[in-house]
Design an enzyme around this catalytic site. Structure first.
Site, PDB file in Angstrom:
ATOM      1  N   HIS A  85      31.485  41.367  31.075  1.00  0.00           N
ATOM      2  CA  HIS A  85      31.678  42.119  32.306  1.00  0.00           C
ATOM      3  C   HIS A  85      32.628  43.280  32.014  1.00  0.00           C
ATOM      4  O   HIS A  85      33.410  43.231  31.061  1.00  0.00           O
ATOM      5  CB  HIS A  85      32.264  41.224  33.398  1.00  0.00           C
ATOM      6  N   GLU A  87      35.393  44.374  33.324  1.00  0.00           N
ATOM      7  CA  GLU A  87      36.818  44.060  33.277  1.00  0.00           C
ATOM      8  C   GLU A  87      37.182  43.336  31.983  1.00  0.00           C
ATOM      9  O   GLU A  87      38.208  43.627  31.364  1.00  0.00           O
ATOM     10  CB  GLU A  87      37.208  43.184  34.477  1.00  0.00           C
ATOM     11  N   CYS A 115      34.543  39.323  39.868  1.00  0.00           N
ATOM     12  CA  CYS A 115      34.024  37.980  40.097  1.00  0.00           C
ATOM     13  C   CYS A 115      35.102  36.967  39.710  1.00  0.00           C
ATOM     14  O   CYS A 115      36.116  37.329  39.096  1.00  0.00           O
ATOM     15  CB  CYS A 115      32.756  37.765  39.265  1.00  0.00           C
ATOM     16  N   CYS A 118      36.223  37.090  36.042  1.00  0.00           N
ATOM     17  CA  CYS A 118      37.072  38.236  35.714  1.00  0.00           C
ATOM     18  C   CYS A 118      38.458  38.100  36.334  1.00  0.00           C
ATOM     19  O   CYS A 118      39.460  38.475  35.720  1.00  0.00           O
ATOM     20  CB  CYS A 118      36.398  39.536  36.162  1.00  0.00           C
TER      21      CYS A 118
END
Length: 199
Positions: A85, A87, A115, A118
């Site tokens: 992801h 991040e 999410c 993260c």
């Protein structure tokens, strides 16, 4: 399995932080002032997903003392990596560039509300502040035009609810095996680590 382990940290970290403060980072100068250019850079990164096969439009940057020290774009499909992801990629980049894990003197700018995975990694990295763009509901609205199963979506509510249950009450079947042997490795590593730190 990886996501479950990482999500567990989201609930463990607050209690750890309450018991023991984070170690000071050398030359630490914590900034908490929003700078739009960094959010615009994160958006610029996310926009590259439009023309990058296998990327998704989640971009993030890590900032330390007014300088970008990490950048990330979601490459989950390209890398066949569910943890890729924006991040997390930005945090990995910052960890490598700064050659340390503690990012408590840094801030993260991300184009979407993170999410649970993260959020957990942001907590593990001890980032000092977060600025974000779209909310979860806005992302859901944007992606609602996509056909079913066109991307591996994240059911936020289900993940959070699952993590809050004891491990033996979750939907994922789990059995504890070789606990004593596994515990011995943990203890052995800790003792070796303690000895190395005392030198």
């Amino acid at each position: 399995m990886i996501i479950g382990a990482v999500l567990a940290l989201a609930f463990i970290l607050p209690s750890l932080a309450a018991d023991k403060p984070a170690p000071e980072v050398a030359g630490k100068k914590k900034s908490d002032s929003y700078d739009e250019k960094f959010m615009r850079r994160a958006i610029e990164i996310s926009r590259t997903a439009i023309d990058t096969p296998g990327a998704e439009p989640f971009g993030a940057v890590i900032v330390k003392n007014g300088e970008i020290v990490g950048e990330g774009l979601s490459h989950a499909l390209l890398a066949w990596d569910v943890t890729s992801h924006g991040e997390i990629e930005a945090i990995r980049d910052a960890n490598r560039r700064l050659e340390r894990l503690d990012l408590s003197d840094c801030e993260i700018y991300t184009t979407c509300e993170p999410c649970p995975m993260c959020v957990s990694v942001i907590g593990v990295a001890r980032l000092g502040k977060m600025y974000y763009g779209a909310k979860h509901k806005q992302a859901e609205e944007a992606f609602s035009v996509l056909p079913p199963n066109s991307r591996l979506s994240v059911n936020i509510k289900k993940l959070v609810a699952e993590q809050q249950r004891p491990v033996d009450q979750r939907q994922l079947p789990a059995e504890q095996k070789l606990a004593a042997e596994s515990f011995e490795i943990l203890k052995a590593w800790a003792l070796e680590r303690k000895a190395a730190l005392s030198k």
